[in-house]
Design an enzyme around this catalytic site. Sequence first.
Site, short mmCIF file in Angstrom:
data_model
loop_
_atom_site.label_atom_id
_atom_site.label_comp_id
_atom_site.label_asym_id
_atom_site.label_seq_id
_atom_site.Cartn_x
_atom_site.Cartn_y
_atom_site.Cartn_z
N HIS A 109 38.71 51.34 41.93
CA HIS A 109 39.95 50.68 41.49
C HIS A 109 41.21 51.49 41.85
CE1 HIS A 109 37.65 47.64 39.47
NE2 HIS A 109 37.10 48.50 38.63
N ASP A 147 29.31 46.74 42.85
CA ASP A 147 29.73 46.86 41.45
C ASP A 147 30.13 45.47 40.96
OD1 ASP A 147 30.74 49.10 39.36
OD2 ASP A 147 32.15 47.42 39.35
N HIS A 149 32.69 44.65 39.28
CA HIS A 149 34.13 44.45 39.35
C HIS A 149 34.59 44.50 40.81
CE1 HIS A 149 33.45 46.30 35.31
NE2 HIS A 149 34.34 45.39 34.94
N ASP A 226 27.05 47.89 36.58
CA ASP A 226 27.54 47.12 35.44
C ASP A 226 27.29 45.62 35.61
OD1 ASP A 226 29.47 46.81 37.43
OD2 ASP A 226 31.00 47.98 36.35
ZN LIG Z 1 32.54 48.01 37.54
#
Ligand SMILES: [Zn+2]
Length: 284
Positions: A109, A147, A149, A226
């Site tokens: 991120h 991931d 996200h 995740d």
């Molecule tokens: Zn994540």
Amino acid sequence: MAMKTPIVYSEKCLGYGSWHIEGPQRIRKAHEVLAQKGYKFLEPQPASDDDLMAVHDVDYIWNVKKGLVDDQDTPAYDNIFDYAKLSAGAACLAANMKGFSLMRPPGHHAGRSGAALGSTTRGFCYINNIAVAVRALDKATLILDVDGHHGNGTQEIFQDDPKVWYVSVHRHPHYPGTGTVTSGNCINYSLPADCGEHVYLQTLDKALREIDLEKFEAVAVSAGFDTHSGDLASLGLTESSYRQIGRKIASLGMPTFFVLEGGYRGDKNGLDIDQLLKGFEEKP
Ligand SMILES: [Zn+2]
């Protein structure tokens, strides 16, 4: 028998944030599980300032160094710059050794100068580890981000880069809210919460089919767990799903390395990483 993928790890990464969901337990327990399963570990060195500056603006690096990067998800811990540099250096070692970096803080991120593509936080990230490793490796690279996200930082860094493509399969609507469209060399697939393994694997196949593998010399995997059922960005995957993801990555037939992103339960992370690497090493 195929050689086991080496794991890059330093216990130094356990030294901060014990109260945070992105805490040391997610790595400590995974390390225990992988040690028990007979993996070999390599000790990383910190990335150099030059390596970091190939990815991030110098002012941003300076702010991380001074601890001026607090946001509501991403605290400015004491000495966080040292932790972030070591995690980035571990990603570089994983790139050179075709290994798996089991380190924190995560990175995908973190954009050029912090929060990326309009996000208001850096989502537990300081330095974009995989971006630092890909730049240092300096090869035409496909980044595959599994991931849960969207790696908004990685997309921001490599958008329209002539040498690097970014492919992500992630949950939406969800943090950070980006990755709803494909844009040039950044290919995004978003999936609804808990869509399950079948839909996930079909989508990953579709994403990988769009890639012209001739273009690339290496694959870099942003390996987040995740997506596991019940975790922070659950897509309803289970341990055995990661084995199938590993097989699909192996079928690309490229020199490959892995960098840990999310995954917030340590015991589960260890088993998921083992399955991913077993699938990868099976070579279909
Ligand atoms: Zn994540």
